[in-house]
Design a protein around this motif. Structure first.
Motif, PDB file in Angstrom:
ATOM      1  N   GLU A 205      20.972 -10.951  54.639  1.00  0.00           N
ATOM      2  CA  GLU A 205      21.489 -12.509  56.273  1.00  0.00           C
ATOM      3  C   GLU A 205      22.989 -11.721  56.604  1.00  0.00           C
ATOM      4  O   GLU A 205      22.452 -12.201  57.815  1.00  0.00           O
ATOM      5  CB  GLU A 205      21.152 -13.679  54.755  1.00  0.00           C
ATOM      6  N   LEU A 206      24.209 -11.101  56.007  1.00  0.00           N
ATOM      7  CA  LEU A 206      24.911 -10.776  57.116  1.00  0.00           C
ATOM      8  C   LEU A 206      25.401  -9.331  57.549  1.00  0.00           C
ATOM      9  O   LEU A 206      25.757  -8.951  57.638  1.00  0.00           O
ATOM     10  CB  LEU A 206      25.991 -10.794  56.435  1.00  0.00           C
ATOM     11  N   GLY A 207      24.082  -8.295  56.473  1.00  0.00           N
ATOM     12  CA  GLY A 207      24.107  -6.906  57.201  1.00  0.00           C
ATOM     13  C   GLY A 207      24.757  -6.658  56.184  1.00  0.00           C
ATOM     14  O   GLY A 207      25.287  -7.149  55.877  1.00  0.00           O
ATOM     15  N   GLY A 208      25.031  -5.033  55.529  1.00  0.00           N
ATOM     16  CA  GLY A 208      26.000  -4.243  55.264  1.00  0.00           C
ATOM     17  C   GLY A 208      25.044  -4.306  54.349  1.00  0.00           C
ATOM     18  O   GLY A 208      24.253  -5.014  53.217  1.00  0.00           O
ATOM     19  N   LEU A 209      25.948  -4.207  52.733  1.00  0.00           N
ATOM     20  CA  LEU A 209      25.052  -4.173  51.075  1.00  0.00           C
ATOM     21  C   LEU A 209      26.352  -5.271  50.635  1.00  0.00           C
ATOM     22  O   LEU A 209      27.315  -6.074  51.638  1.00  0.00           O
ATOM     23  CB  LEU A 209      26.530  -2.370  50.462  1.00  0.00           C
ATOM     24  N   LYS A 210      25.328  -6.558  49.807  1.00  0.00           N
ATOM     25  CA  LYS A 210      25.960  -7.809  49.448  1.00  0.00           C
ATOM     26  C   LYS A 210      27.015  -7.844  48.670  1.00  0.00           C
ATOM     27  O   LYS A 210      28.055  -6.427  48.787  1.00  0.00           O
ATOM     28  CB  LYS A 210      25.074  -7.669  48.407  1.00  0.00           C
ATOM     29  N   GLY A 211      28.572  -8.797  49.386  1.00  0.00           N
ATOM     30  CA  GLY A 211      29.512  -8.900  48.243  1.00  0.00           C
ATOM     31  C   GLY A 211      30.710  -8.811  49.750  1.00  0.00           C
ATOM     32  O   GLY A 211      30.376  -7.954  51.039  1.00  0.00           O
ATOM     33  N   ALA A 212      31.763  -8.367  49.151  1.00  0.00           N
ATOM     34  CA  ALA A 212      32.479  -7.999  50.516  1.00  0.00           C
ATOM     35  C   ALA A 212      33.922  -6.915  49.333  1.00  0.00           C
ATOM     36  O   ALA A 212      33.580  -6.507  48.590  1.00  0.00           O
ATOM     37  CB  ALA A 212      33.398  -8.974  50.073  1.00  0.00           C
ATOM     38  N   PRO A 213      34.817  -6.142  50.071  1.00  0.00           N
ATOM     39  CA  PRO A 213      34.914  -5.835  51.460  1.00  0.00           C
ATOM     40  C   PRO A 213      33.604  -5.161  51.610  1.00  0.00           C
ATOM     41  O   PRO A 213      32.879  -4.935  50.495  1.00  0.00           O
ATOM     42  CB  PRO A 213      35.670  -4.979  51.291  1.00  0.00           C
ATOM     43  N   LYS A 214      33.068  -5.237  53.055  1.00  0.00           N
ATOM     44  CA  LYS A 214      31.698  -4.523  54.125  1.00  0.00           C
ATOM     45  C   LYS A 214      32.607  -3.611  54.945  1.00  0.00           C
ATOM     46  O   LYS A 214      33.159  -3.713  55.769  1.00  0.00           O
ATOM     47  CB  LYS A 214      31.393  -5.890  54.509  1.00  0.00           C
ATOM     48  N   PHE A 215      31.998  -2.234  54.417  1.00  0.00           N
ATOM     49  CA  PHE A 215      31.783  -1.405  54.956  1.00  0.00           C
ATOM     50  C   PHE A 215      31.019  -0.717  55.894  1.00  0.00           C
ATOM     51  O   PHE A 215      29.964  -1.354  55.506  1.00  0.00           O
ATOM     52  CB  PHE A 215      32.190   0.043  54.134  1.00  0.00           C
ATOM     53  N   PRO A 216      31.331   0.282  56.691  1.00  0.00           N
ATOM     54  CA  PRO A 216      29.673   0.718  57.655  1.00  0.00           C
ATOM     55  C   PRO A 216      28.989   0.989  56.685  1.00  0.00           C
ATOM     56  O   PRO A 216      27.527   1.611  56.738  1.00  0.00           O
ATOM     57  CB  PRO A 216      30.492   1.496  59.031  1.00  0.00           C
ATOM     58  N   ASN A 217      29.536   2.468  56.039  1.00  0.00           N
ATOM     59  CA  ASN A 217      28.574   2.884  54.799  1.00  0.00           C
ATOM     60  C   ASN A 217      28.087   3.591  55.606  1.00  0.00           C
ATOM     61  O   ASN A 217      26.559   3.491  55.016  1.00  0.00           O
ATOM     62  CB  ASN A 217      27.982   2.241  54.000  1.00  0.00           C
ATOM     63  N   ALA A 218      27.526   4.830  56.403  1.00  0.00           N
ATOM     64  CA  ALA A 218      26.688   5.856  57.850  1.00  0.00           C
ATOM     65  C   ALA A 218      25.729   6.359  56.504  1.00  0.00           C
ATOM     66  O   ALA A 218      24.519   6.199  57.354  1.00  0.00           O
ATOM     67  CB  ALA A 218      28.192   6.238  58.729  1.00  0.00           C
ATOM     68  N   PRO A 219      26.510   6.969  55.410  1.00  0.00           N
ATOM     69  CA  PRO A 219      25.386   7.807  55.343  1.00  0.00           C
ATOM     70  C   PRO A 219      24.386   6.945  54.590  1.00  0.00           C
ATOM     71  O   PRO A 219      23.028   6.557  54.469  1.00  0.00           O
ATOM     72  CB  PRO A 219      26.524   8.881  54.382  1.00  0.00           C
ATOM     73  N   PHE A 220      24.323   5.400  54.448  1.00  0.00           N
ATOM     74  CA  PHE A 220      23.795   4.700  53.729  1.00  0.00           C
ATOM     75  C   PHE A 220      22.368   4.425  54.685  1.00  0.00           C
ATOM     76  O   PHE A 220      21.815   4.475  54.344  1.00  0.00           O
ATOM     77  CB  PHE A 220      24.360   3.845  52.699  1.00  0.00           C
ATOM     78  N   MET A 221      23.618   4.099  55.882  1.00  0.00           N
ATOM     79  CA  MET A 221      22.261   3.347  56.613  1.00  0.00           C
ATOM     80  C   MET A 221      21.350   4.820  57.107  1.00  0.00           C
ATOM     81  O   MET A 221      20.180   4.969  57.954  1.00  0.00           O
ATOM     82  CB  MET A 221      23.322   3.130  57.972  1.00  0.00           C
ATOM     83  N   HIS A 222      22.359   5.834  57.569  1.00  0.00           N
ATOM     84  CA  HIS A 222      21.050   7.083  57.403  1.00  0.00           C
ATOM     85  C   HIS A 222      20.044   7.397  57.198  1.00  0.00           C
ATOM     86  O   HIS A 222      18.919   7.589  57.279  1.00  0.00           O
ATOM     87  CB  HIS A 222      22.156   8.394  57.716  1.00  0.00           C
ATOM     88  N   ALA A 223      20.108   7.372  55.237  1.00  0.00           N
ATOM     89  CA  ALA A 223      19.222   7.176  54.574  1.00  0.00           C
ATOM     90  C   ALA A 223      17.890   6.263  55.210  1.00  0.00           C
ATOM     91  O   ALA A 223      16.745   6.850  54.487  1.00  0.00           O
ATOM     92  CB  ALA A 223      20.122   7.187  52.820  1.00  0.00           C
ATOM     93  N   LEU A 224      18.225   5.215  55.002  1.00  0.00           N
ATOM     94  CA  LEU A 224      17.807   4.234  55.391  1.00  0.00           C
ATOM     95  C   LEU A 224      16.974   4.192  56.878  1.00  0.00           C
ATOM     96  O   LEU A 224      15.397   4.511  56.688  1.00  0.00           O
ATOM     97  CB  LEU A 224      18.168   2.859  55.447  1.00  0.00           C
ATOM     98  N   TRP A 225      17.469   4.677  58.089  1.00  0.00           N
ATOM     99  CA  TRP A 225      16.692   5.000  59.085  1.00  0.00           C
ATOM    100  C   TRP A 225      15.816   6.338  59.019  1.00  0.00           C
ATOM    101  O   TRP A 225      14.208   5.812  59.249  1.00  0.00           O
ATOM    102  CB  TRP A 225      17.673   5.305  60.332  1.00  0.00           C
TER     103      TRP A 225
END
Length: 678
Positions: A205-225
């Motif tokens: 619903e809100l993007g990023g990883l579930k919960g808080a705090p929320k970081f951009p988490n670029a290495p994770f996003m890179h893996a998904l891409w």
């Protein structure tokens, strides 16, 4: 023969001569701070005193809080000076020191974070620690003077057992950060498994990883891409796009001036910690560039343009390199520079305020004590892009008013590895979006850093005329990747030559004895208790992952088979170690996926009326290296796999995966189909 006299450092604060702005911020403290140095470590041994090690960084909010509460306080300082040798470290200057002692804190069962407060034996081995301690007991934490006196009492009464536990803890950290576990077979399953696990953590619903705090988490996003590009996992692409859209609508993004803050404290990307880091914005530019190419959504293009404008307006340092960070606080209040109440918006915009407020919300969530934070709803975001020309002058007016406010502090040191990340992002986005001036800015930053070298060795950090040597392995890796990105953008062979030189220096100073991996610190760094690998991701991919990527890209670019074999062996051993890590291995998995299937595109085209080059430029792919050669070139022809020289008498594109190339493509439409995932 008489023993040499004991030389102790002056009993005063010694940080005024340091190059780091963060350390200089503490130069007026009554604490007798030392920088991390052989002399400070020798002083602790000579006095037989434990070391109080405090690690932070300039944009760290809680570091400032602890400094104000405790380090500026005469009573606290008196206890520190009486009982300890006090050493202050900027974690951005010395990530090697930071990683060692943070790993020790984790091994004690603590969560970690900054400021990092560690107590060490006189020979630098950790025996106890924590993060932020309030001056007076609160938040369920003991007061700092209580802590100082309790640790001293334990040291005096239980020195032998504390020293033994420090030995055991140091051995544990060394095994975890410097160990060798043999190589792993590289296979496609590693990326698929990692991407599947990350996908299960995504907030739909809100993007990023579930919960808080929320970081951009670029290495994770890179893996998904990468998972989408390679395996066609459309839901992984969608997770990245959703995450980008949500964070770019939230308060974590600076809607007036551009650029992304470090993280949001809530699950909705609304209330950020307002510090802005160079590396977060470099990775944002990459991700938005890929998302724009895949979707054509102008949101991503506009946010890149705004972020680069912020970069060139607020982050340039003398010589053209980029500053490390902007503080969260101004005038003693977090976010004050960036937040607006309705009256301030109306005073700045007059009758146009109502127009602005149709496209943006002023949000003040429960528990937030500052002025409202600017954000957008999903509808406002899409409408704001459609009507962007109407909004541009309004944003400019608000920015002009904001420029008159007290500015957040800037950490003006230029870190080589972070600059390498930004140079590569600017060069790639400049190619994709046809912004030559961005490529020029990247080239200027690159030249400034290379120009600061001594005897062929890069500095790790620069501030004015001060240089911090030696570089770390991450510096050579990031600058190799930056050089390759600039070569792709310009065709200038100087950059490919530089990339080779950087790998030569990396080998000379960082390669291990088995030639199967690299150390983060150079072989002549005499002040580290442990030489560590640099395998663990933090907010950016690990040093090891950047090295694997650099070796793979350079071997693709040059066609050097010896370099390719080295890249493969380094990748296998990196994956062997990563398989033992509990966390932080996404960077290595991503880089090893690149090693498994490196893509290479060689284009022969007309410089003045190119038809194939624009297709490659607008279809960036993090797995691919592009080599563009003008028709008629005879010298310095690029090699296809197998040592084949492509003919250069007419336009054509050769697309290769590993050692296999497809038939030449001469039609722009056919090349577009080939490079785009349907």
């Amino acid at each position: 023969m008489p023993s040499p006299p004991i030389v102790t450092l002056p009993a005063r604060n010694l940080l005024a001569e340091e190059a780091s702005p963060y350390l200089k911020q503490h130069s007026d403290n009554p604490v007798h701070w030392r920088g991390w140095s052989p002399a400070a470590l020798a002083e602790a041994k000579e006095l037989g005193r434990p070391i109080l090690l405090s690690i932070g960084y300039a944009a760290c909010h809680w570091c400032h809080v602890m400094a104000h509460e405790s380090f500026e306080n005469d009573a606290v300082a008196a206890v520190m000076n009486r009982l300890y040798v006090n050493i202050k470290v900027d974690r951005e200057e010395r990530p090697d020191i930071d990683q060692i002692y943070m790993a020790a804190l984790h091994a004690m069962g603590e969560q970690g974070g900054w400021p990092l407060t560690m107590f060490l034996t006189p020979d630098g081995k950790p025996f106890w620690g924590g993060t932020y301690f309030p001056r007076e007991a609160r938040y369920g934490r003991p007061g700092f003077i209580q802590v100082l006196e309790a640790v001293d009492k334990a040291w005096r009464e239980k020195r032998q057992s504390l020293a033994e536990s420090a030995d055991g803890l140091t051995a544990h950290v060394e095994q975890r950060l410097a160990g060798a576990t043999g190589k792993a077979v590289l296979d496609r399953d590693a990326l698929a498994d990692l991407a599947g696990r990350i996908d299960g953590m995504i907030d739909r619903e809100l993007g990023g990883l579930k919960g808080a705090p929320k970081f951009p988490n670029a290495p994770f996003m890179h893996a998904l891409w990468l998972s989408w590009l390679r395996d066609g996992q459309a839901e992984h692409r969608d997770a990245v796009q959703l995450s980008l859209e949500k964070m770019l609508a939230g308060g974590i993004y600076d809607h007036v001036g551009g650029g992304l803050s470090r993280y949001s404290t809530d699950a909705e990307w609304l209330v950020p910690h307002f510090e802005k880091m160079l590396y977060d914005n470099a990775q944002l530019i990459h991700l938005c560039n890929w998302a724009h190419a895949a979707t054509g959504n102008d949101l991503f293009r506009v946010r890149i343009e705004e972020t680069v404008s912020w970069l060139l307006r607020e982050m340039l340092v003398e010589g053209g390199a980029f500053a490390a960070s902007l503080d969260a606080d101004s005038d003693g209040e977090e976010g004050l520079f960036y937040t607006w109440n309705r009256e301030e918006v109306e005073a700045a915009l007059g009758d146009d305020a109502s127009t602005f407020l149709r496209y943006f919300e002023l949000a003040a969530p429960h528990g937030w004590e500052g002025k409202p934070i600017i954000r957008q709803t999903e509808t406002q975001q899409s409408q704001g892009i459609a009507d962007y020309a109407q909004l541009t002058p309004l944003k400019a007016k608000l920015l002009a008013v904001r420029e008159q406010r007290i500015r957040p502090g800037r950490d003006g040191k230029a870190l080589t590895d972070w600059n390498g990340l930004m140079i590569a992002a600017l060069a790639e986005a400049g190619r994709s979006l046809g912004r030559r001036e961005w490529i020029d800015a990247a080239a200027k930053a690159f030249a400034h850093i290379v120009g600061a070298s001594q005897d062929g060795r890069l500095p790790h950090s620069m501030l004015g005329a001060k240089r911090l040597f030696p570089a770390l392995s991450s510096d050579y890796a990031a600058m190799t990747n930056a050089a390759i990105a600039l070569f792709e953008a310009t065709g200038d062979l100087t950059y490919s030559d530089r990339a080779r030189q950087f790998i030569g220096e990396l080998d000379r100073w960082h390669l291990d004895d088995d030639k199967t991996g690299y150390w983060l610190t150079a072989s002549d760094s005499g002040d580290v208790p442990i030489r560590i690998r640099g395998d663990v991701d933090e907010a950016i991919p690990s040093a090891t992952s950047q090295i694997v990527e650099a070796l793979v890209r350079l071997s693709s670019l040059t066609g050097d088979l010896d370099l390719w074999e080295k890249a493969w062996m380094i990748a296998e051993h990196a994956m062997g170690r990563a398989s033992q890590q509990a966390y932080g291995q996404a960077g290595i998995v991503n880089a090893c996926a690149l090693a498994l299937e490196p893509l290479k595109l060689v284009i022969i085209d007309r410089p003045d009326t190119a038809s194939l080059v624009p297709v490659a430029n607008r279809n960036p792919d993090p797995r691919r290296v592009d080599i563009v050669v003008p028709i008629g070139t005879e010298a310095n022809q690029p090699l296809l796999p197998g040592g084949v020289l492509p003919p250069t008498d007419k336009a054509g594109a050769w697309f290769c995966s590993g050692q296999v190339c497809l038939p030449v493509v001469t039609d722009a439409g056919e090349l577009e189909k080939l490079l785009r995932r349907s």
